[in-house]
Design a protein around this motif. Structure first.
Motif, PDB file in Angstrom:
ATOM      1  N   UNK A  99       0.754  -1.270   0.056  1.00  0.00           N
ATOM      2  CA  UNK A  99      -0.010   0.041  -0.022  1.00  0.00           C
ATOM      3  C   UNK A  99       0.861   1.324   0.123  1.00  0.00           C
ATOM      4  N   UNK A 100       0.583   2.171  -0.930  1.00  0.00           N
ATOM      5  CA  UNK A 100       1.533   3.489  -0.919  1.00  0.00           C
ATOM      6  C   UNK A 100       0.502   4.423  -1.821  1.00  0.00           C
ATOM      7  N   UNK A 101       1.086   5.604  -2.263  1.00  0.00           N
ATOM      8  CA  UNK A 101       0.032   6.653  -2.825  1.00  0.00           C
ATOM      9  C   UNK A 101      -0.556   6.056  -4.268  1.00  0.00           C
ATOM     10  N   UNK A 132      -5.144  -0.539  -0.430  1.00  0.00           N
ATOM     11  CA  UNK A 132      -5.350  -1.806   0.258  1.00  0.00           C
ATOM     12  C   UNK A 132      -6.208  -2.638  -0.677  1.00  0.00           C
ATOM     13  N   UNK A 133      -7.133  -2.342  -1.133  1.00  0.00           N
ATOM     14  CA  UNK A 133      -7.959  -3.236  -1.925  1.00  0.00           C
ATOM     15  C   UNK A 133      -7.309  -3.735  -3.273  1.00  0.00           C
ATOM     16  N   UNK A 134      -6.653  -3.062  -3.827  1.00  0.00           N
ATOM     17  CA  UNK A 134      -5.760  -3.245  -5.085  1.00  0.00           C
ATOM     18  C   UNK A 134      -4.717  -4.236  -4.634  1.00  0.00           C
ATOM     19  N   UNK A 135      -4.010  -3.992  -3.438  1.00  0.00           N
ATOM     20  CA  UNK A 135      -3.057  -4.789  -3.088  1.00  0.00           C
ATOM     21  C   UNK A 135      -3.166  -6.114  -2.746  1.00  0.00           C
ATOM     22  N   UNK A 181      -2.470  -9.733  -4.374  1.00  0.00           N
ATOM     23  CA  UNK A 181      -1.893 -10.840  -3.696  1.00  0.00           C
ATOM     24  C   UNK A 181      -2.609 -12.080  -3.608  1.00  0.00           C
ATOM     25  N   UNK A 182      -4.155 -12.019  -3.360  1.00  0.00           N
ATOM     26  CA  UNK A 182      -4.870 -13.193  -3.494  1.00  0.00           C
ATOM     27  C   UNK A 182      -4.814 -13.937  -4.802  1.00  0.00           C
TER      28      UNK A 182
END
Length: 85
Positions: free
Chosen positions: A60-62, A66-69, A73-74
């Motif tokens: 997570x960054x700019x 979090x949703x995309x991360x 990863x899933x």
């Protein structure tokens, strides 16, 4: 040069040796990063879901939410050597 990713956490490994873990004979592991693999063994006994939770925070960054991360990863972790069935 092909991109290399840790086969445990999916971290990009790069072209230098600094991110690579080590095998039992102290040679460079071509598959795992130094956070996940040291002296021929995994540094932590984790489930894939536990690894996912750890890695989300690092992604997570700019530019990555979090949703995309979590989604990335899933989709990615089950394809890596450590987690393949």
């Amino acid at each position: 040069m092909e991109d290399r990713f840790c086969q445990s956490c999916a971290m990009p490994m790069g072209i230098t040796d600094e991110h690579y873990g080590t095998n039992k004979d102290n040679s460079k592991s071509e598959e795992y990063c130094h956070y996940c693999f040291k002296n021929g063994t995994f540094t932590k006994d984790l489930t894939m879901n536990e690894m996912l939770e750890i890695c989300v925070g690092f992604m997570v960054d700019d530019e990555i939410s979090e949703k995309l991360a979590r989604k990335t990863l899933i989709e990615t972790l089950p394809t890596l050597k450590r987690w393949k069935n």
